[in-house]
Design a protein around this motif. Structure first.
Motif, mmCIF file in Angstrom:
data_model
loop_
_atom_site.group_PDB
_atom_site.id
_atom_site.type_symbol
_atom_site.label_atom_id
_atom_site.label_comp_id
_atom_site.label_asym_id
_atom_site.label_seq_id
_atom_site.Cartn_x
_atom_site.Cartn_y
_atom_site.Cartn_z
ATOM 1 N N GLN A 104 -17.412 -0.251 -36.999
ATOM 2 C CA GLN A 104 -16.348 0.885 -37.464
ATOM 3 C C GLN A 104 -16.684 1.421 -38.979
ATOM 4 O O GLN A 104 -17.041 0.457 -39.680
ATOM 5 C CB GLN A 104 -14.985 0.677 -37.484
ATOM 6 C CG GLN A 104 -14.002 1.886 -37.400
ATOM 7 C CD GLN A 104 -12.592 1.711 -36.904
ATOM 8 O OE1 GLN A 104 -12.287 0.324 -36.297
ATOM 9 N NE2 GLN A 104 -11.876 2.771 -37.205
ATOM 10 N N ARG A 105 -16.916 2.622 -39.352
ATOM 11 C CA ARG A 105 -17.268 3.029 -40.724
ATOM 12 C C ARG A 105 -16.234 2.687 -41.649
ATOM 13 O O ARG A 105 -16.908 2.461 -42.779
ATOM 14 C CB ARG A 105 -17.298 4.357 -40.761
ATOM 15 C CG ARG A 105 -18.336 4.992 -39.758
ATOM 16 C CD ARG A 105 -18.153 6.818 -39.886
ATOM 17 N NE ARG A 105 -19.332 7.275 -38.829
ATOM 18 C CZ ARG A 105 -20.371 7.535 -39.352
ATOM 19 N NH1 ARG A 105 -20.711 7.394 -40.552
ATOM 20 N NH2 ARG A 105 -21.433 7.989 -38.603
ATOM 21 N N ASN A 106 -15.071 2.253 -41.652
ATOM 22 C CA ASN A 106 -14.294 2.187 -42.579
ATOM 23 C C ASN A 106 -14.046 0.737 -42.890
ATOM 24 O O ASN A 106 -13.587 0.160 -44.004
ATOM 25 C CB ASN A 106 -12.684 2.512 -42.485
ATOM 26 C CG ASN A 106 -12.002 1.706 -41.052
ATOM 27 O OD1 ASN A 106 -12.694 0.716 -40.747
ATOM 28 N ND2 ASN A 106 -10.765 2.079 -40.626
ATOM 29 N N GLY A 107 -14.869 -0.177 -42.652
ATOM 30 C CA GLY A 107 -15.148 -1.439 -42.825
ATOM 31 C C GLY A 107 -14.158 -2.657 -42.046
ATOM 32 O O GLY A 107 -14.279 -3.628 -42.352
ATOM 33 N N SER A 108 -13.403 -1.976 -41.443
ATOM 34 C CA SER A 108 -12.487 -2.950 -40.713
ATOM 35 C C SER A 108 -13.280 -3.561 -39.675
ATOM 36 O O SER A 108 -14.186 -2.965 -39.084
ATOM 37 C CB SER A 108 -11.298 -2.042 -40.071
ATOM 38 O OG SER A 108 -11.662 -1.410 -38.877
ATOM 39 N N LYS A 109 -12.535 -4.749 -39.309
ATOM 40 C CA LYS A 109 -13.192 -5.528 -38.011
ATOM 41 C C LYS A 109 -12.927 -4.923 -36.523
ATOM 42 O O LYS A 109 -12.262 -5.690 -35.813
ATOM 43 C CB LYS A 109 -12.625 -6.890 -38.270
ATOM 44 C CG LYS A 109 -13.261 -7.540 -39.540
ATOM 45 C CD LYS A 109 -13.347 -9.112 -39.562
ATOM 46 C CE LYS A 109 -13.735 -9.791 -40.855
ATOM 47 N NZ LYS A 109 -15.037 -9.673 -40.885
ATOM 48 N N ALA A 110 -13.738 -3.778 -36.368
ATOM 49 C CA ALA A 110 -13.412 -3.097 -35.183
ATOM 50 C C ALA A 110 -14.909 -2.584 -34.795
ATOM 51 O O ALA A 110 -15.758 -2.287 -35.635
ATOM 52 C CB ALA A 110 -12.497 -2.091 -35.240
ATOM 53 N N GLY A 111 -15.076 -2.286 -33.570
ATOM 54 C CA GLY A 111 -16.414 -1.706 -33.071
ATOM 55 C C GLY A 111 -16.364 -0.899 -31.773
ATOM 56 O O GLY A 111 -15.360 -1.264 -30.960
ATOM 57 N N SER A 112 -17.436 -0.155 -31.526
ATOM 58 C CA SER A 112 -17.437 0.639 -30.255
ATOM 59 C C SER A 112 -18.328 -0.350 -29.466
ATOM 60 O O SER A 112 -19.483 -0.659 -29.728
ATOM 61 C CB SER A 112 -17.994 1.879 -30.398
ATOM 62 O OG SER A 112 -18.402 2.504 -29.337
ATOM 63 N N LEU A 113 -17.830 -0.840 -28.277
ATOM 64 C CA LEU A 113 -18.625 -1.727 -27.476
ATOM 65 C C LEU A 113 -19.729 -0.914 -26.727
ATOM 66 O O LEU A 113 -19.439 -0.011 -26.020
ATOM 67 C CB LEU A 113 -17.645 -2.212 -26.511
ATOM 68 C CG LEU A 113 -18.284 -3.437 -25.714
ATOM 69 C CD1 LEU A 113 -17.163 -4.421 -25.303
ATOM 70 C CD2 LEU A 113 -18.882 -3.036 -24.217
ATOM 71 N N SER A 114 -21.027 -1.061 -27.081
ATOM 72 C CA SER A 114 -22.257 -0.617 -26.097
ATOM 73 C C SER A 114 -22.257 -1.553 -24.819
ATOM 74 O O SER A 114 -22.258 -0.983 -23.625
ATOM 75 C CB SER A 114 -23.458 -0.817 -26.773
ATOM 76 O OG SER A 114 -23.444 0.317 -27.953
ATOM 77 N N TYR A 115 -22.200 -2.675 -24.899
ATOM 78 C CA TYR A 115 -22.179 -3.541 -23.644
ATOM 79 C C TYR A 115 -21.908 -5.082 -24.204
ATOM 80 O O TYR A 115 -21.746 -5.449 -25.486
ATOM 81 C CB TYR A 115 -23.624 -3.672 -23.038
ATOM 82 C CG TYR A 115 -24.740 -4.381 -23.780
ATOM 83 C CD1 TYR A 115 -25.042 -5.531 -23.781
ATOM 84 C CD2 TYR A 115 -25.654 -3.626 -24.598
ATOM 85 C CE1 TYR A 115 -26.283 -5.964 -24.276
ATOM 86 C CE2 TYR A 115 -26.872 -4.028 -24.957
ATOM 87 C CZ TYR A 115 -26.944 -5.440 -25.054
ATOM 88 O OH TYR A 115 -27.885 -5.949 -25.688
ATOM 89 N N ALA A 116 -21.606 -5.779 -23.129
ATOM 90 C CA ALA A 116 -21.116 -7.207 -23.209
ATOM 91 C C ALA A 116 -21.668 -8.006 -22.305
ATOM 92 O O ALA A 116 -22.036 -7.709 -21.304
ATOM 93 C CB ALA A 116 -19.596 -7.279 -23.118
ATOM 94 N N ILE A 117 -22.102 -9.497 -22.881
ATOM 95 C CA ILE A 117 -22.792 -10.300 -22.047
ATOM 96 C C ILE A 117 -21.926 -11.199 -21.812
ATOM 97 O O ILE A 117 -21.346 -12.008 -22.870
ATOM 98 C CB ILE A 117 -24.138 -10.651 -22.714
ATOM 99 C CG1 ILE A 117 -24.965 -9.444 -23.089
ATOM 100 C CG2 ILE A 117 -24.696 -11.880 -21.762
ATOM 101 C CD1 ILE A 117 -26.069 -9.777 -23.844
ATOM 102 N N THR A 118 -21.668 -11.678 -20.637
ATOM 103 C CA THR A 118 -20.734 -12.682 -20.235
ATOM 104 C C THR A 118 -21.481 -14.075 -20.372
ATOM 105 O O THR A 118 -22.514 -14.214 -20.627
ATOM 106 C CB THR A 118 -20.340 -12.851 -18.660
ATOM 107 O OG1 THR A 118 -21.581 -12.834 -17.860
ATOM 108 C CG2 THR A 118 -19.737 -11.380 -18.284
ATOM 109 N N ALA A 119 -20.591 -15.161 -20.416
ATOM 110 C CA ALA A 119 -21.371 -16.509 -20.729
ATOM 111 C C ALA A 119 -22.359 -16.772 -19.750
ATOM 112 O O ALA A 119 -23.375 -17.671 -19.795
ATOM 113 C CB ALA A 119 -20.263 -17.698 -20.597
ATOM 114 N N ASP A 120 -22.334 -16.406 -18.297
ATOM 115 C CA ASP A 120 -23.426 -16.494 -17.439
ATOM 116 C C ASP A 120 -24.493 -15.472 -17.364
ATOM 117 O O ASP A 120 -25.229 -15.491 -16.435
ATOM 118 C CB ASP A 120 -22.564 -16.665 -16.178
ATOM 119 C CG ASP A 120 -21.910 -15.377 -15.557
ATOM 120 O OD1 ASP A 120 -21.882 -14.391 -16.120
ATOM 121 O OD2 ASP A 120 -21.685 -15.404 -14.288
ATOM 122 N N GLY A 121 -24.338 -14.394 -18.498
ATOM 123 C CA GLY A 121 -25.468 -13.789 -18.602
ATOM 124 C C GLY A 121 -25.371 -12.431 -18.062
ATOM 125 O O GLY A 121 -26.404 -11.605 -18.024
#
Length: 143
Positions: A104-121
């Motif tokens: 996020q632009r304002n420096g907060s601990k937030a984001g836009s998710l592009s993709y996630a990877i699970t523990a099993d890949g």
């Protein structure tokens, strides 16, 4: 009388359109040119409208200390996410996760998710947009 009814009806329709448009936002609040990678543990997975959220704790011993802490990643709607392979049980508290997205632009601990990877890949994309993939993602710690 008919003119005033038409004007009142038109005003009501415009007010509804305006309220609907302002209720939703663009992703302009995120740095689109910065692609970061976070590795951590799921605290909470919120499967809700208008956007799903994955809350992740990134440990203080992360490769980049700037990434340490609790982050809120905004994903797509459950409708779109379902078409990308997500479901309400995709993540549960305690699951290991890698998130790739835009901070996020304002420096907060937030984001836009592009993709996630699970523990099993398994790779779960945010939506049909494939601008950011595992093949073109900067290595962890790179900004």
């Amino acid at each position: 009388m008919q003119t005033s009814t038409l004007v009142a009806g038109s005003a009501a329709v415009l007010a509804l359109i305006g309220a609907s448009a302002s209720a939703h936002h663009s992703f302009a609040m995120y740095y689109q040119r910065k692609v970061w990678t976070w590795e951590g543990t799921v605290v909470e997975f919120q499967w809700r409208q208008p956007h799903s959220h994955v809350i992740v704790d990134v440990p203080a011993n992360a490769a980049n200390l700037e990434l340490a802490g609790r982050w809120d990643f905004e994903g797509s709607s459950p409708n779109i996410a379902t078409r990308q392979g997500w479901n309400r049980n995709s993540f549960k508290p305690g699951d290991k996760i890698t998130v790739v997205g835009n901070p996020q632009r304002n420096g907060s601990k937030a984001g836009s998710l592009s993709y996630a990877i699970t523990a099993d890949g398994k790779v779960l994309y945010h939506d049909i947009n494939r601008r950011v993939t595992p093949e073109n993602t900067p290595k962890p710690g790179a900004k």
